[in-house]
Design a protein around this motif. Structure first.
Motif: not given
Length: 163
Positions: A126-133
């Protein structure tokens, strides 16, 4: 209004992250509203209360108001679930709307991830997920934050939306 989402599977830490982000960002003087998507039936009203009785009697909307807050409940009554875009038109203007859920919509997002859940990451597909926490170290093609580093996540979101 600027939009940014928090997504993730059940028990990934989305709500806790949302709560911490609202506290952090409003503490900086930025106005924030939130939208939360529920995949299950929910009710904010209770049997026996006047507003509940109004809804059960057949109203389309009940507006409950006091000197501290108001709540508008709209019964869909066989209507389709409104889109996120339709729901956003119902909010008063603020600087930032944080959205919990709506993972398939096109707004930018941070994914909350806890390894113990055993769920796969959403981000790789998913390219709309810009970062992961995350609560565990990850190697990805985008920014990874410690799930508890609220300040850094808030800085990232605010920079992304230009606030």
């Amino acid at each position: 209004m600027k939009l940014y989402g928090i997504v993730g599977w059940k028990n990934a830490g989305k709500t806790g992250l949302m709560e911490r982000l609202v506290t952090e960002i409003t503490g900086r003087g930025i106005s924030v509203s939130t939208v939360k998507h529920a995949h299950h039936r929910f009710d904010v009203d209770h049997p026996g209360k006047d507003s509940y009785r109004h809804r059960v009697a057949g109203t389309t909307e009940v507006l409950l108001a006091s000197r501290n807050r108001f709540a508008l409940m709209h019964e869909l009554r066989e209507e389709d679930e409104p889109s996120l875009a339709q729901l956003l038109t119902k909010l008063a203007p603020v600087d930032l709307v944080l959205i919990e859920g709506y993972k398939r919509d096109a707004h930018p997002k941070v994914e909350a991830h806890r390894a113990v859940t055993g769920n796969p990451l959403i981000a790789p597909d998913d390219p709309t997920v810009r970062a992961v926490a995350s609560d565990t170290a990850l190697t990805l093609d985008r920014t990874v934050f410690d799930l508890d580093d609220t300040t850094a996540i808030a800085d990232f979101i605010l920079a992304e939306v230009g606030l």
